[in-house]
Scaffold this motif. Structure first.
Motif, PDB file in Angstrom:
ATOM      1  N   ARG A 168      44.810 -42.596  73.814  1.00 32.47           N
ATOM      2  CA  ARG A 168      46.094 -42.498  74.501  1.00 32.47           C
ATOM      3  C   ARG A 168      47.164 -43.284  73.765  1.00 32.47           C
ATOM      4  O   ARG A 168      48.320 -42.870  73.703  1.00 32.47           O
ATOM      5  N   PHE A 169      46.782 -44.418  73.197  1.00 31.15           N
ATOM      6  CA  PHE A 169      47.731 -45.217  72.418  1.00 31.15           C
ATOM      7  C   PHE A 169      48.191 -44.445  71.179  1.00 31.15           C
ATOM      8  O   PHE A 169      49.383 -44.452  70.835  1.00 31.15           O
ATOM      9  N   MET A 170      47.265 -43.765  70.506  1.00 24.94           N
ATOM     10  CA  MET A 170      47.632 -42.960  69.343  1.00 24.94           C
ATOM     11  C   MET A 170      48.604 -41.850  69.744  1.00 24.94           C
ATOM     12  O   MET A 170      49.560 -41.559  69.012  1.00 24.94           O
ATOM     13  N   CYS A 171      48.370 -41.233  70.915  1.00 25.49           N
ATOM     14  CA  CYS A 171      49.289 -40.198  71.405  1.00 25.49           C
ATOM     15  C   CYS A 171      50.670 -40.793  71.675  1.00 25.49           C
ATOM     16  O   CYS A 171      51.696 -40.164  71.362  1.00 25.49           O
ATOM     17  N   ALA A 172      50.708 -42.001  72.238  1.00 27.30           N
ATOM     18  CA  ALA A 172      51.985 -42.663  72.517  1.00 27.30           C
ATOM     19  C   ALA A 172      52.719 -42.994  71.224  1.00 27.30           C
ATOM     20  O   ALA A 172      53.946 -42.846  71.133  1.00 27.30           O
ATOM     21  N   HIS A 240      49.103 -32.569  66.528  1.00 28.04           N
ATOM     22  CA  HIS A 240      47.823 -32.359  67.210  1.00 28.04           C
ATOM     23  C   HIS A 240      47.697 -33.297  68.408  1.00 28.04           C
ATOM     24  O   HIS A 240      47.281 -32.872  69.497  1.00 28.04           O
ATOM     25  N   LEU A 241      48.054 -34.566  68.220  1.00 25.44           N
ATOM     26  CA  LEU A 241      47.973 -35.537  69.308  1.00 25.44           C
ATOM     27  C   LEU A 241      48.944 -35.202  70.438  1.00 25.44           C
ATOM     28  O   LEU A 241      48.699 -35.531  71.600  1.00 25.44           O
ATOM     29  N   LEU A 242      50.060 -34.553  70.089  1.00 21.27           N
ATOM     30  CA  LEU A 242      51.087 -34.210  71.074  1.00 21.27           C
ATOM     31  C   LEU A 242      50.883 -32.814  71.661  1.00 21.27           C
ATOM     32  O   LEU A 242      51.741 -32.329  72.412  1.00 21.27           O
ATOM     33  N   ASN A 243      49.778 -32.164  71.286  1.00 17.22           N
ATOM     34  CA  ASN A 243      49.458 -30.817  71.778  1.00 17.22           C
ATOM     35  C   ASN A 243      50.541 -29.805  71.395  1.00 17.22           C
ATOM     36  O   ASN A 243      50.859 -28.891  72.159  1.00 17.22           O
ATOM     37  N   ILE A 244      51.098 -29.976  70.197  1.00 13.60           N
ATOM     38  CA  ILE A 244      52.042 -29.004  69.624  1.00 13.60           C
ATOM     39  C   ILE A 244      51.240 -28.158  68.639  1.00 13.60           C
ATOM     40  O   ILE A 244      50.874 -28.616  67.557  1.00 13.60           O
ATOM     41  N   ASN A 245      50.935 -26.920  69.023  1.00  8.36           N
ATOM     42  CA  ASN A 245      49.936 -26.141  68.296  1.00  8.36           C
ATOM     43  C   ASN A 245      50.499 -24.987  67.478  1.00  8.36           C
ATOM     44  O   ASN A 245      49.756 -24.366  66.716  1.00  8.36           O
TER      45      ASN A 245
END
Length: 284
Positions: A168-172, A240-245
């Protein structure tokens, strides 16, 4: 010279090509690793150069020991996983670090390896938004890279015991790429303290996943802002972490401008590194 890889098969093959004419030391082998850890002085005394050293991250303190010895420059070629944390105190004029996918993304190959055939080239016809989505790892490798990073590498270099919280930290961090660092905000997003967020971000920087851009100093050593700007070095991994595909997701995202800025800054920095120099970048 240090080459950081993601452990992909073609990267391992490339590293083997570099071993021609060099003594190979692979610390993934238990016997060699045992000798390097428990009989370190004897190992360093008997080590032959020029040498190729693989998986040095398995031997604590080996970077510092190697830099303390009087080896000719260029005689040591070190291959580590990208998640390997390279401590600040080891980064001096005697240590040059390259990320292997970046190094192979241009027609030029640094530090005199012109005899190695190019394994990877960028396509000049690819749309810039596709480049942002793809990054250096490639979309197909992002999931496996994050899995290995969290399961095998994370606990060796940080005190993080909750890999899901670190994910979650990496996504942030990815969501804040292109923004001025705010440790309190990053910590709040994943329910950790500001010092913990600072430590985790420092780890991601040492692992080569993020780049912290210093602020421009004013006259009299005063700065408009003391905090650096944060950039996620691989925009494909950030997406990828932000779910932008896909491109449509990217164009409709409110993070498009920040990701485009991130891609531009990293292109400038990596182009300088490919020419053998660290870009002296600042922000205003």
């Amino acid at each position: 010279v240090v080459l950081r890889t993601q452990g992909l098969a073609w990267q391992e093959d490339f590293a083997k090509q570099l071993s021609v004419g060099r003594k190979l030391y692979n610390f993934a082998e238990p016997m060699l690793r045992h000798q390097a850890i428990y009989r370190k002085e004897e190992f360093l005394r008997e080590m032959k150069v020029p040498a190729l050293l693989q998986d040095v991250q398995y031997v604590d303190g080996l970077f510092q020991n190697l830099l303390a010895l009087d080896f000719p420059k260029g005689s040591l070629l070190i291959v580590v996983k990208q998640s390997c944390y390279i401590m600040e105190e080891t980064c001096n004029d005697d240590l040059v670090v390259f990320d292997l996918p970046v190094m192979l993304s241009d027609e030029r190959i640094p530090f005199g390896l012109q005899n190695i055939e190019m394994l990877k080239k960028r396509s000049t016809s690819v749309n810039v938004f596709d480049k942002i989505l793809t990054g250096y790892l490639g979309r197909e490798c992002c999931s496996d890279f994050i899995k290995r990073f969290l399961q095998y590498d994370l606990k060796d270099f940080t005190v993080a015991s909750d890999d899901l919280k670190f994910y979650r930290f990496m996504c942030a961090v990815a969501a804040n790429s292109g923004n001025i660092v705010n440790y309190a905000q990053l910590g709040k997003l994943v329910d950790v303290s500001s010092p913990t967020a600072k430590q985790w971000l420092k780890y991601l920087e040492g692992a080569g996943l993020v780049y912290l851009l210093p602020a421009l100093e004013q006259a009299g050593s005063q700065r408009l802002t003391k905090a650096p700007k944060l950039y996620f070095r691989d925009t494909g991994l950030a997406c990828h972490l932000l779910n932008i595909n896909c491109r449509e997701d990217l164009l409709n995202s409110n993070l498009l401008n920040a990701l485009f800025e991130t891609w531009v800054v990293m292109q400038i920095r990596e182009a300088s590194l490919q020419n053998g120099a660290e870009a002296k970048l600042l922000y205003y």
